[in-house]
Design a protein around this motif. Structure first.
Motif, PDB file in Angstrom:
ATOM      1  N   VAL A 184      43.088  40.375  45.844  1.00 41.85           N
ATOM      2  CA  VAL A 184      42.855  40.132  44.420  1.00 41.85           C
ATOM      3  C   VAL A 184      43.892  39.162  43.857  1.00 41.85           C
ATOM      4  O   VAL A 184      44.987  39.003  44.403  1.00 41.85           O
ATOM      5  CB  VAL A 184      42.891  41.442  43.608  1.00 41.85           C
ATOM      6  CG1 VAL A 184      41.826  42.396  44.094  1.00 41.85           C
ATOM      7  CG2 VAL A 184      44.270  42.099  43.677  1.00 41.85           C
ATOM      8  N   TYR A 185      43.516  38.539  42.733  1.00 40.71           N
ATOM      9  CA  TYR A 185      44.441  37.728  41.938  1.00 40.71           C
ATOM     10  C   TYR A 185      44.707  38.508  40.666  1.00 40.71           C
ATOM     11  O   TYR A 185      43.796  38.762  39.879  1.00 40.71           O
ATOM     12  CB  TYR A 185      43.836  36.354  41.640  1.00 40.71           C
ATOM     13  CG  TYR A 185      44.801  35.412  40.954  1.00 40.71           C
ATOM     14  CD1 TYR A 185      45.827  34.826  41.675  1.00 40.71           C
ATOM     15  CD2 TYR A 185      44.687  35.125  39.598  1.00 40.71           C
ATOM     16  CE1 TYR A 185      46.734  33.968  41.070  1.00 40.71           C
ATOM     17  CE2 TYR A 185      45.581  34.272  38.975  1.00 40.71           C
ATOM     18  CZ  TYR A 185      46.610  33.688  39.716  1.00 40.71           C
ATOM     19  OH  TYR A 185      47.507  32.837  39.111  1.00 40.71           O
ATOM     20  N   ASN A 186      45.948  38.921  40.471  1.00 37.89           N
ATOM     21  CA  ASN A 186      46.267  39.905  39.440  1.00 37.89           C
ATOM     22  C   ASN A 186      46.171  39.384  38.006  1.00 37.89           C
ATOM     23  O   ASN A 186      45.817  40.139  37.096  1.00 37.89           O
ATOM     24  CB  ASN A 186      47.673  40.461  39.680  1.00 37.89           C
ATOM     25  CG  ASN A 186      47.782  41.204  40.999  1.00 37.89           C
ATOM     26  OD1 ASN A 186      46.931  42.008  41.331  1.00 37.89           O
ATOM     27  ND2 ASN A 186      48.819  40.915  41.771  1.00 37.89           N
ATOM     28  N   ALA A 187      46.491  38.111  37.789  1.00 38.71           N
ATOM     29  CA  ALA A 187      46.502  37.551  36.424  1.00 38.71           C
ATOM     30  C   ALA A 187      45.085  37.106  36.064  1.00 38.71           C
ATOM     31  O   ALA A 187      44.749  35.925  36.164  1.00 38.71           O
ATOM     32  CB  ALA A 187      47.482  36.400  36.331  1.00 38.71           C
ATOM     33  N   LEU A 194      43.715  31.390  39.455  1.00 41.07           N
ATOM     34  CA  LEU A 194      42.646  31.986  40.249  1.00 41.07           C
ATOM     35  C   LEU A 194      41.908  30.930  41.046  1.00 41.07           C
ATOM     36  O   LEU A 194      41.636  31.110  42.247  1.00 41.07           O
ATOM     37  CB  LEU A 194      41.668  32.726  39.333  1.00 41.07           C
ATOM     38  CG  LEU A 194      40.391  33.246  39.995  1.00 41.07           C
ATOM     39  CD1 LEU A 194      40.711  34.293  41.055  1.00 41.07           C
ATOM     40  CD2 LEU A 194      39.434  33.818  38.949  1.00 41.07           C
ATOM     41  N   ALA A 195      41.580  29.818  40.406  1.00 38.39           N
ATOM     42  CA  ALA A 195      40.855  28.750  41.096  1.00 38.39           C
ATOM     43  C   ALA A 195      41.660  28.215  42.280  1.00 38.39           C
ATOM     44  O   ALA A 195      41.113  27.951  43.356  1.00 38.39           O
ATOM     45  CB  ALA A 195      40.534  27.622  40.121  1.00 38.39           C
ATOM     46  N   ALA A 196      42.969  28.076  42.090  1.00 39.02           N
ATOM     47  CA  ALA A 196      43.823  27.573  43.164  1.00 39.02           C
ATOM     48  C   ALA A 196      43.869  28.552  44.335  1.00 39.02           C
ATOM     49  O   ALA A 196      43.791  28.150  45.503  1.00 39.02           O
ATOM     50  CB  ALA A 196      45.235  27.317  42.632  1.00 39.02           C
ATOM     51  N   GLU A 197      43.980  29.849  44.029  1.00 41.07           N
ATOM     52  CA  GLU A 197      44.045  30.832  45.110  1.00 41.07           C
ATOM     53  C   GLU A 197      42.696  30.971  45.799  1.00 41.07           C
ATOM     54  O   GLU A 197      42.631  31.196  47.017  1.00 41.07           O
ATOM     55  CB  GLU A 197      44.524  32.184  44.569  1.00 41.07           C
ATOM     56  CG  GLU A 197      44.924  33.147  45.676  1.00 41.07           C
ATOM     57  CD  GLU A 197      45.759  34.300  45.175  1.00 41.07           C
ATOM     58  OE1 GLU A 197      46.938  34.088  44.798  1.00 41.07           O
ATOM     59  OE2 GLU A 197      45.235  35.437  45.151  1.00 41.07           O
TER      60      GLU A 197
END
Length: 292
Positions: A184-187, A194-197
């Protein structure tokens, strides 16, 4: 048909409103969580609530995965037994899998029900290949928050401290032909992060990403779907290779690059994924129209 797993959303098994809303979300899969998202004194009630919702609510083409509590808790075996033969469940997600024995214990209760493994411990990383090879296993989910906690690593946007674990699990999943989704991406309000991850996970080879909030769905679906340019290239690669073969050639040249059979296999996978995404969207739309 290939099933997409671009977006895999966690939903607390104890929250009726969230369970109701989930059927209208454009996610590929839902993890109905009985573990971290449910307080200890709500565990039994959440199990009963979730069993009822999965029996009564049509979640359409979305994969329905139930994350049970571990067998080292007082709730784990009852969770597994409650959903072992449940018609509204596609798979059981086992938390903190350290090795194949953890899956064996759950499989003894759930029988033929497909299993997924939460990969979130250092020992699990080291045993990833054996876990992925388990005969009941269908997919793997990266638990990056728990892994970072166990490693004592610091947060970095590039996730360098987690790369060894991510890579080991990715290699293991691909070697055994299992689905694997990123952590997951927490923020959840940080769309750029999010897009980068998502782009990082997609480029590494993950099939999709787990999410903690519906606001993350659109970005994730777009990131893990083939782009129009990728679909166009895949079609042209297949056409060029077929034309070359018709002329007795073993390779083709397209846009100044060699196209071999391995490129065609990749191109076919891109088109198959795009077709699966479109078919799933059409099915969800038909169900939504019928429910109105």
């Amino acid at each position: 048909m290939l099933r997409p797993y671009r977006s895999v959303l966690y939903i607390p098994g104890s929250k009726e409103r969230a369970l109701e809303k989930a059927r209208d979300l454009a996610v590929d899969a839902i993890i109905f969580d009985l573990e971290d998202a449910v307080a200890p004194d709500e565990k039994a009630a959440a199990r009963a609530t979730l069993a009822r919702f999965l029996a009564e609510v049509d979640y359409g083409p979305r994969a329905r995965i139930v994350r049970i509590n571990g067998f080292d808790t007082e709730w784990g075996r009852a969770d597994a037994a409650a959903f072992a033969d449940h018609p509204g469940v596609d798979a059981i997600l086992v938390p903190k899998v350290n090795g194949p024995a953890d899956l064996d214990a759950v499989a003894a209760v759930t029988g033929e029900m497909p299993l997924w493994a939460m990969m979130e411990t250092a020992l699990g990383m080291l045993n990833a290949a054996a876990i992925a090879a388990h005969p009941r296993l269908e997919g793997m989910v990266m638990g990056t928050n728990d892994l970072a906690k166990e490693l004592g690593s610091r947060f970095r946007a590039d996730r360098m401290p987690l790369m060894t674990g991510l890579g080991l699990c990715l290699l293991a999943a691909k070697a055994s032909g299992r689905v694997i989704v990123d952590g997951v991406y927490n923020a959840f309000k940080d769309e750029a992060g999010l897009a980068a991850e998502c782009a990082q996970g997609r480029d590494m080879g993950f099939d999709g990403k787990t999410l903690i909030h519906p606001a993350q769905v659109e970005i994730t679906n777009e990131a893990f779907a083939p782009s129009e340019a990728e679909v166009d290239l895949a079609r042209r690669q297949i056409e060029a290779f077929n034309a070359a073969q018709a002329q007795g050639q073993g390779v083709a040249v397209l846009d100044g690059r060699i196209v071999e059979n391995l490129h065609v296999v990749t191109a076919q996978a891109v088109l198959a994924k795009m077709e699966a995404i479109r078919a799933q969207a059409m099915t969800a739309e038909r169900i939504a129209v019928g429910a109105e």
